[in-house]
Design a protein around this motif. Sequence first.
Motif, PDB file in Angstrom:
ATOM      1  N   ARG A 342       0.814  -1.218   0.000  1.00 19.06           N
ATOM      2  CA  ARG A 342       0.000   0.000   0.000  1.00 19.06           C
ATOM      3  C   ARG A 342       0.848   1.268   0.000  1.00 19.06           C
ATOM      4  O   ARG A 342       0.488   2.272  -0.629  1.00 19.06           O
ATOM      5  N   PHE A 343       1.979   1.215   0.717  1.00 22.35           N
ATOM      6  CA  PHE A 343       2.833   2.388   0.880  1.00 22.35           C
ATOM      7  C   PHE A 343       4.263   2.046   0.457  1.00 22.35           C
ATOM      8  O   PHE A 343       4.929   1.241   1.116  1.00 22.35           O
ATOM      9  N   GLU A 344       4.719   2.631  -0.627  1.00 23.55           N
ATOM     10  CA  GLU A 344       6.066   2.376  -1.116  1.00 23.55           C
ATOM     11  C   GLU A 344       7.086   2.853  -0.093  1.00 23.55           C
ATOM     12  O   GLU A 344       6.972   3.954   0.455  1.00 23.55           O
ATOM     13  N   GLU A 345       8.101   2.034   0.187  1.00 19.66           N
ATOM     14  CA  GLU A 345       9.108   2.339   1.201  1.00 19.66           C
ATOM     15  C   GLU A 345       8.435   2.867   2.466  1.00 19.66           C
ATOM     16  O   GLU A 345       8.578   4.031   2.843  1.00 19.66           O
ATOM     17  N   PRO A 346       7.690   2.017   3.155  1.00 17.77           N
ATOM     18  CA  PRO A 346       6.849   2.482   4.269  1.00 17.77           C
ATOM     19  C   PRO A 346       7.607   3.092   5.437  1.00 17.77           C
ATOM     20  O   PRO A 346       7.021   3.858   6.207  1.00 17.77           O
ATOM     21  N   LEU A 347       8.898   2.786   5.593  1.00 18.02           N
ATOM     22  CA  LEU A 347       9.658   3.368   6.698  1.00 18.02           C
ATOM     23  C   LEU A 347      10.126   4.784   6.388  1.00 18.02           C
ATOM     24  O   LEU A 347      10.610   5.483   7.294  1.00 18.02           O
ATOM     25  N   ARG A 348       9.991   5.207   5.135  1.00 18.31           N
ATOM     26  CA  ARG A 348      10.402   6.561   4.762  1.00 18.31           C
ATOM     27  C   ARG A 348       9.293   7.547   5.108  1.00 18.31           C
ATOM     28  O   ARG A 348       8.131   7.330   4.803  1.00 18.31           O
ATOM     29  N   PHE A 349       9.665   8.659   5.745  1.00 12.03           N
ATOM     30  CA  PHE A 349       8.711   9.722   6.059  1.00 12.03           C
ATOM     31  C   PHE A 349       8.559  10.579   4.815  1.00 12.03           C
ATOM     32  O   PHE A 349       9.465  11.293   4.425  1.00 12.03           O
TER      33      PHE A 349
END
Length: 418
Positions: A342-349
Motif C-alpha cells: 500500500r505504501f512504497e518504502e513504508p519506513l520513509r517519512f
Amino acid sequence: MSESRVTSRGGSACGREHFPLASPMLDDPRPFYARARRDEPVFWSDSLGLWVVTRYEDVCAVAKDASRFSSLDSITPKAATAPPPPELLAELMKGYPLLPSLVDSDPPIHTRGRALVTKALSLRRLAAFEPILRDIAERLVDDFLTKGHVELVHAFAIALPGNFIVDLLGLPREHLDQVDRWTTNSTAVFAGQDPLPSLLEHAKGFVAFQHYLADAIEDRRKNPRDDALSDIVTGAAALDPPFGVAELVNMLLQILFAGYETTAGLIAAAALELARDPELFAAARKDPGIIPSIVEEVLRTASPIHAMYRTALEDVEIGGVHIKKGERLQIAYISANHDEARFEEPLRFDLRRTAPNLAFGHGIHYCIGAPLARLEGRIALEVLTQRLPGLRLVPGQKLTYFPSATARRLESLELAWD
C-alpha cells in the motif's frame, strides 16, 4: 484477500514472538510486523490467544465488515467472557458495569451512541474550536518557553487536547491532572497486564473516575449549560429508550480517552519527528502550509491507535486462514499503515503520499473525532515550530512507550531549543 495458506493455532514463529506490550515490540513493532506480513500475514498469537491480522487489505476487510465481525470488547485483547480475578471483580463492582458504547459496540447500540456524539462534535462547533485551541497552545508554551527545555508529553502533548476536551465537556480545567491519572488507571485495567496488586490500585482509580463522571452527568441533568456534555445528556434523555447513567458513563470514558490520549500520541510523535529532522523542522517553520501533510504522515507512521479487536460472528477466511466463529482477532493498524503493498518504502517519512492510512480506523467505527484530532495536530505543530526555534532532542534520553492494548504514545520526550 491474501493468497491461500495454512496456518494453525499456536506454534508459529510469529505467534511465539508476538508480545506487543513488551520490548522489543513495544519500542518499535515495525520490524516484527514486516516479517509477519511477509511470512504469516494472519497468525495465532500465543500470548494474546487470538488471531493477528497484519496486511492493509485484510485489516480493511475485517474493519468494514460489521456483519461478520463484532466490535464488542474491541479495545481489549481479552473477551468479556474471560472474568477478571475475584478480587479485581469485587473492586470493579463498586463502580458501574462495563457496557458496550461507541467503540466497543455493534448496531443498533453503536448507531444510537454515535448520533449523540456526532451532534456534540458537529462541524458547527468545530468551526469555533481553532481560536480556543490556539489560545491553549500559546499559553502552554508561555509556561516553559524561557526555560529552553521541556518534557513535552505532559507539558504540551497531553495538556493541549486534555485542556480542550475537559473544556468541551464543561469539566473544570484544574481537574485535568486527576483525569489523566484516572485515564492511566483505566488503560491499565483494560490491558490487564500488571500484577494483581497493581491492577487493584488501578481499579480503585477507575471506579473513582466512573463516580466522578456520574456526578457530572447528574449535574447536567439538573443544570444543563452550553457544553457538549449537556448536549449528550439532554440528547440521551430524549432517546427511546433513554440512555441510563451507566451507559453515559461508559460513553464519556471513551470520549475522554479518544479525545486526548490518542491525540497526545499524535502530537508527541510529530514533535519527535520534527526534533530529529532539522530540515523538516526548518521547512515547517518557513512554510506552515506543509504541516497538514506532516500530521497525516505522522498519523500513518506513528499510528496512535496501533490495534483494535474483533470477534468472528461466523466461520470466515481471512488471508487464506480459516477463523472459527467466536474466535478473536487483533487488527493491527500500525502494521497495515506500513504495508509495502500500500505504501512504497513504508519506513520513509514522505509528505507526498496520497494513499489514505488507517490511523482513524475504517468502516462504521471510523473515528468521529478525526477532524478535531487533525485540527489539534496542525495547531500544535504551528505553535511549536514558530515559537521554539532550533527544536531538538535532549541527548541521552531513552524513548519509551506507554503499554496499552490500543493506544501508542511516548511516555516522555525531552526537548530543547535555541
